[in-house]
Design a protein around this motif. Structure first.
Motif, PDB file in Angstrom:
ATOM      1  N   LYS A  35       0.747  -1.468  -0.091  1.00 57.46           N
ATOM      2  CA  LYS A  35      -0.583   0.037   0.242  1.00 57.46           C
ATOM      3  C   LYS A  35       1.064   1.534  -0.368  1.00 57.46           C
ATOM      4  CE  LYS A  35      -2.448   1.191   3.897  1.00 57.46           C
ATOM      5  NZ  LYS A  35      -3.190   1.059   4.881  1.00 57.46           N
ATOM      6  N   LEU A  36       0.504   1.842  -1.129  1.00 57.05           N
ATOM      7  CA  LEU A  36       1.125   3.033  -0.930  1.00 57.05           C
ATOM      8  C   LEU A  36       1.019   4.674  -0.244  1.00 57.05           C
ATOM      9  CD1 LEU A  36       2.090   2.972  -5.247  1.00 57.05           C
ATOM     10  CD2 LEU A  36       3.362   2.257  -2.908  1.00 57.05           C
ATOM     11  N   PHE A  37      -0.177   4.965  -0.391  1.00 56.15           N
ATOM     12  CA  PHE A  37      -0.793   5.466   0.709  1.00 56.15           C
ATOM     13  C   PHE A  37      -2.736   5.582   0.073  1.00 56.15           C
ATOM     14  CE2 PHE A  37      -0.691   6.986  -3.909  1.00 56.15           C
ATOM     15  CZ  PHE A  37      -1.757   7.901  -3.828  1.00 56.15           C
ATOM     16  N   HIS A  38      -2.704   6.377   1.327  1.00 57.05           N
ATOM     17  CA  HIS A  38      -4.706   6.117   1.940  1.00 57.05           C
ATOM     18  C   HIS A  38      -5.343   7.555   1.847  1.00 57.05           C
ATOM     19  CE1 HIS A  38      -8.083   5.863   4.233  1.00 57.05           C
ATOM     20  NE2 HIS A  38      -8.491   4.694   3.599  1.00 57.05           N
ATOM     21  N   HIS A  39      -6.351   7.507   0.648  1.00 58.47           N
ATOM     22  CA  HIS A  39      -6.743   8.772   1.209  1.00 58.47           C
ATOM     23  C   HIS A  39      -7.744   8.798   2.315  1.00 58.47           C
ATOM     24  CE1 HIS A  39      -8.271  12.824  -0.076  1.00 58.47           C
ATOM     25  NE2 HIS A  39      -9.804  11.964  -0.758  1.00 58.47           N
ATOM     26  N   ASN A  40      -7.694   9.835   3.151  1.00 60.12           N
ATOM     27  CA  ASN A  40      -9.149  10.211   4.354  1.00 60.12           C
ATOM     28  C   ASN A  40      -9.047  11.953   4.426  1.00 60.12           C
ATOM     29  OD1 ASN A  40      -6.869  10.943   5.670  1.00 60.12           O
ATOM     30  ND2 ASN A  40      -7.207   8.767   6.819  1.00 60.12           N
ATOM     31  N   ARG A  41      -9.936  12.008   5.152  1.00 63.36           N
ATOM     32  CA  ARG A  41      -9.630  13.459   5.096  1.00 63.36           C
ATOM     33  C   ARG A  41      -9.857  14.144   6.289  1.00 63.36           C
ATOM     34  NH1 ARG A  41     -16.677  13.354   3.940  1.00 63.36           N
ATOM     35  NH2 ARG A  41     -16.243  13.257   1.965  1.00 63.36           N
ATOM     36  N   SER A  42      -8.624  13.695   6.833  1.00 61.15           N
ATOM     37  CA  SER A  42      -7.479  14.174   7.544  1.00 61.15           C
ATOM     38  C   SER A  42      -6.751  15.775   7.448  1.00 61.15           C
ATOM     39  CB  SER A  42      -6.659  12.883   8.167  1.00 61.15           C
ATOM     40  OG  SER A  42      -5.993  12.902   7.491  1.00 61.15           O
ATOM     41  N   VAL A 180      -7.590   3.442  21.760  1.00 62.15           N
ATOM     42  CA  VAL A 180      -8.401   3.431  19.644  1.00 62.15           C
ATOM     43  C   VAL A 180      -8.325   5.176  19.522  1.00 62.15           C
ATOM     44  CG1 VAL A 180     -10.712   4.151  19.778  1.00 62.15           C
ATOM     45  CG2 VAL A 180     -11.119   2.261  21.465  1.00 62.15           C
ATOM     46  N   VAL A 181      -7.685   6.477  20.524  1.00 64.54           N
ATOM     47  CA  VAL A 181      -7.393   6.937  19.903  1.00 64.54           C
ATOM     48  C   VAL A 181      -6.169   6.388  19.005  1.00 64.54           C
ATOM     49  CG1 VAL A 181      -6.723   9.526  20.262  1.00 64.54           C
ATOM     50  CG2 VAL A 181      -8.190   8.102  21.630  1.00 64.54           C
ATOM     51  N   SER A 182      -4.460   6.282  19.554  1.00 67.73           N
ATOM     52  CA  SER A 182      -3.903   6.122  18.893  1.00 67.73           C
ATOM     53  C   SER A 182      -4.042   5.013  17.430  1.00 67.73           C
ATOM     54  CB  SER A 182      -2.515   4.885  20.418  1.00 67.73           C
ATOM     55  OG  SER A 182      -2.558   5.639  21.076  1.00 67.73           O
ATOM     56  N   ALA A 183      -5.577   4.251  17.537  1.00 72.97           N
ATOM     57  CA  ALA A 183      -4.843   3.372  16.327  1.00 72.97           C
ATOM     58  C   ALA A 183      -5.457   4.366  15.289  1.00 72.97           C
ATOM     59  CB  ALA A 183      -5.420   2.598  15.985  1.00 72.97           C
ATOM     60  N   ILE A 184      -6.663   5.286  15.748  1.00 74.58           N
ATOM     61  CA  ILE A 184      -6.684   6.896  14.142  1.00 74.58           C
ATOM     62  C   ILE A 184      -5.716   7.144  14.006  1.00 74.58           C
ATOM     63  CG2 ILE A 184      -8.133   8.357  14.379  1.00 74.58           C
ATOM     64  CD1 ILE A 184     -10.476   6.985  16.214  1.00 74.58           C
ATOM     65  N   MET A 185      -4.560   8.170  14.912  1.00 72.93           N
ATOM     66  CA  MET A 185      -3.626   8.310  15.017  1.00 72.93           C
ATOM     67  C   MET A 185      -2.584   7.670  14.145  1.00 72.93           C
ATOM     68  SD  MET A 185      -2.690  11.634  16.218  1.00 72.93           S
ATOM     69  CE  MET A 185      -1.704  11.670  16.635  1.00 72.93           C
ATOM     70  N   GLY A 186      -2.250   6.765  13.708  1.00 72.96           N
ATOM     71  CA  GLY A 186      -1.794   5.827  13.367  1.00 72.96           C
ATOM     72  C   GLY A 186      -2.490   6.161  11.425  1.00 72.96           C
ATOM     73  N   SER A 187      -3.200   6.021  11.549  1.00 73.91           N
ATOM     74  CA  SER A 187      -4.010   6.587   9.726  1.00 73.91           C
ATOM     75  C   SER A 187      -3.685   7.557   9.744  1.00 73.91           C
ATOM     76  CB  SER A 187      -5.132   5.230  10.172  1.00 73.91           C
ATOM     77  OG  SER A 187      -6.106   6.023  10.869  1.00 73.91           O
ATOM     78  N   MET A 188      -3.462   8.185  10.208  1.00 70.08           N
ATOM     79  CA  MET A 188      -3.434   9.998  10.384  1.00 70.08           C
ATOM     80  C   MET A 188      -2.331  10.786  10.279  1.00 70.08           C
ATOM     81  SD  MET A 188      -7.232  11.257  12.641  1.00 70.08           S
ATOM     82  CE  MET A 188      -7.546  13.627  11.852  1.00 70.08           C
ATOM     83  N   LEU A 189      -1.879  10.635  10.713  1.00 69.82           N
ATOM     84  CA  LEU A 189      -0.066  11.144  11.230  1.00 69.82           C
ATOM     85  C   LEU A 189       0.641   9.801  10.694  1.00 69.82           C
ATOM     86  CD1 LEU A 189       1.584  13.283  11.986  1.00 69.82           C
ATOM     87  CD2 LEU A 189       2.062  12.058  14.108  1.00 69.82           C
ATOM     88  N   THR A 190       0.881   9.950   9.117  1.00 68.67           N
ATOM     89  CA  THR A 190       1.771   9.071   7.744  1.00 68.67           C
ATOM     90  C   THR A 190       2.462   9.977   7.286  1.00 68.67           C
ATOM     91  OG1 THR A 190      -0.155   9.280   6.248  1.00 68.67           O
ATOM     92  CG2 THR A 190      -0.339   7.567   7.703  1.00 68.67           C
TER      93      THR A 190
END
Length: 207
Positions: A35-42, A180-190
Motif C-alpha cells: 500500500k502506497l498511501f491511503h486517502h482520508n479527510r484528516s 482506540v485514539v492511537s489507532a486512529i492517529m496511526g492512520s492520520m499521522l503518516t
C-alpha cells in the motif's frame, strides 16, 4: 509533465505515478502490491487534537489507579508502574523492564514526537525539519504495546473475578481509550500527510 507527481514504493522502490483517489480508497504498488498511501479527510488540526487527547489519556493512565482488589475487608490498589514493579519484586526483572519499555517509555516518547511534529508544522519556523522525527516515529511505533498489556490485563481480570471483588480504576478506561485514539492517529499521522501539511505551510508562508 510538471503537474505529474510521483511516489516511491517503500517496499520495492518502484517509482509510481500518483493518482487521485476518493475518500477511503488506497493506492497500491503495481509490482509488489504494498500500500502506497491511503486517502482520508484528516487535517492538521484534527490530528493535533487527537495527539493532545492521547497525551491526556496517557497522563491519566499513569497517574490514577489501574484497578483495585477487594478481598476480606482489604482493598489494594495498583497503578501501571506499580504493576511493573510488582514483577521486579517477584524476581522477574526482564519482564518488569519490558513492561516499562513497551507501555510507559515507548508510548511516552511516541506521543512526544507526534506532538513535536504537529506543533512544528503548525507554528514552527521550519516545518520541513520533521523528516528525522518522522523516521524515528515510524521505527518507534512497533515498540508501543499498550494493547498487548490491555489484553493481558483482561485475561487477569477474568481469572481473578471469582477470587476477589475487582474495582476498575480510571486508568483502565484511559488505557482503553488510548488504544482506540492511537489507532486512529496511526492512520492520520503518516509520512505522506506530514509532507503534504509541510508543503501547504511552506506555500502559505511564501504568499
Amino acid at each position: 509533465m510538471s503537474d505529474v507527481k510521483f511516489v516511491v514504493c517503500h517496499e520495492c522502490d518502484l517509482l509510481c505515478r500518483e493518482v487521485s483517489l476518493k475518500v477511503g480508497e488506497a493506492a497500491c504498488c503495481p509490482r509488489c502490491g504494498a500500500k502506497l498511501f491511503h486517502h482520508n479527510r484528516s487535517t492538521l488540526d484534527q490530528t493535533l487534537a487527537l495527539a493532545i487527547t492521547t497525551a491526556v489519556l496517557f497522563s491519566i493512565m499513569n497517574t490514577f489507579p489501574l484497578m483495585a482488589l477487594h478481598l476480606q475487608q482489604n482493598t489494594r490498589e495498583t497503578s501501571l508502574f506499580g504493576a511493573a514493579l510488582a514483577m521486579w519484586d517477584r524476581d522477574m526483572p526482564v519482564l518488569c523492564l519490558l513492561v516499562i519499555l513497551t507501555t510507559i517509555a515507548a508510548p511516552a516518547l511516541q506521543i512526544g514526537i507526534e506532538l513535536y511534529i504537529l506543533l512544528n508544522i503548525k507554528w514552527g519556523k521550519h516545518p520541513q525539519t520533521t523528516s528525522l522525527p518522522m523516521i524515528v516515529l515510524q521505527k518507534l511505533r512497533p515498540w508501543s504495546m499498550v494493547e498487548v498489556f490491555m489484553l493481558g490485563l483482561l485475561v487477569s481480570l477474568v481469572k481473578l473475578k471469582d477470587l476477589a471483588d475487582i474495582i476498575v480504576g480510571p486508568a483502565f478506561w484511559s488505557c482503553a481509550g488510548l488504544i482506540v485514539v492511537s489507532a486512529i492517529m496511526g492512520s492520520m499521522l503518516t509520512p505522506r500527510h506530514v509532507w503534504m501539511w509541510s508543503q501547504e505551510r511552506k506555500s502559505h508562508a511564501h504568499l
